[in-house]
Design an enzyme around this catalytic site. Structure first.
Site: not given
Length: 310
Positions: A126, A163, A165, A247
């Protein structure tokens, strides 16, 4: 296959507030899973600490200085962004995560290992060029890619991010770069709000394959087969870097994708096939998210086991 695992006790020294999902127990749970006899032949190495200049491979100096200014002198936890925190040793920890990623690249590029997994925290995908966010200070995968290009002369690097996200930071860093292919599967809508299919980059080297809440194995594998794998074959990467977040596991509390360990095993195998065809088996995998301890241990364990057996 020769697989190296990079780890370090210092990764436990990056603090998190009570109840924060990105916590030291994540690595403790993975370490317990790797005590299984299946991992007896895993070559374990202590991650070296990178110097601060490594950060500048993808981030401007002001970003580095801003993070350094936030590091508290005393043993406390400081919030630097909505959900991102630092402690007294967080700069050393983050530089060691970068050092592990760079050492893993060195190993696969020099033939010391076929592939490598870096069990580090904090995660990195991120972190944008000039912004720490989403638990991330610096972008480990992006730095590893630039290191491969500048030190080893790699022409084409593919970063595959599964991931749950979206890896907005990696996309931001390589948006204008034809030499790096960024592919991402992720839940949408979900933090950080980026990753639509029509986000393709200035050089058409961004591939987003968003999944919907409550999607499961079939949707994930279809996204891989329909969008990610064909672009990888077209790109013919010399090196594959995996932003390996776990995740999207059905147990994870931060999302609603229903994968199981076998899905990460399967995806690992598909990427290894492409690495074998175009990149002399070279794969570097970096831990990103994964916040249910049991789900993380299962999924990362199966991912590493697949790296080891080919």
């Amino acid at each position: 296959m020769t697989t190296r695992l990079y780890e370090h006790q210092i990764f436990l020294d990056h603090p998190a507030p009570e109840g924060h999902p990105e916590r030291p127990d994540r690595l403790r749970s993975l370490a317990i899973a790797l005590e299984h006899p299946n991992f007896a032949d895993l070559a374990r190495k202590e991650a070296p600490q990178a110097n601060e200049d490594a950060v500048l491979l993808v981030h401007p100096e002001e970003h580095l200085r801003k993070v350094m200014r936030e590091i508290p002198e005393e043993d406390t936890i400081r919030q630097i962004e909505a959900d991102t925190y630092v402690g007294q040793k967080s700069l050393q920890v983050a530089l060691t995560a970068i050092g592990g990623a760079m050492a893993a690249v060195d190993d696969v590029m020099t033939g010391k290992a076929d592939n490598a997994f870096v069990a580090a925290r904090p995660p990195g995908h991120h972190a944008e060029k000039s912004r720490a966010m989403g638990f991330c200070l610096f972008n480990n995968a992006a730095i590893a890619a630039r290191h491969a290009q500048q030190v080893h002369g790699v022409e084409r690097v593919a970063i595959v991010d599964w991931d749950v996200h979206h890896g907005n930071g990696t996309q931001d860093i390589f948006w204008d770069d034809a030499s790096v292919l960024f592919c991402s599967t992720h839940q949408m809508p979900l933090y950080p709000g980026t990753g639509a299919k029509n986000e393709t980059g200035a050089k058409n080297t961004v591939v987003n394959a968003p999944l919907s809440p409550n999607d499961g194995s079939d949707h994930f594998r279809d996204a891989f087969k329909d969008r990610v794998l064909p672009r990888l074959h077209d790109f013919r990467p010399d090196l594959i870097i995996i932003s390996a977040g776990f995740d999207a596991h059905h147990r994870d509390p931060l999302a609603q994708i229903n994968l199981v360990g076998d899905d990460f095993d399967w995806a690992t195998g598909r990427l290894m096939e492409i690495a074998g065809k175009y990149g002399s088996d070279r794969v570097v995998s970096l831990l990103e998210g994964g916040y249910d301890l049991e789900g993380l241990a299962e999924s990362a364990g199966m991912h590493i086991a697949r790296l080891m057996r080919g």
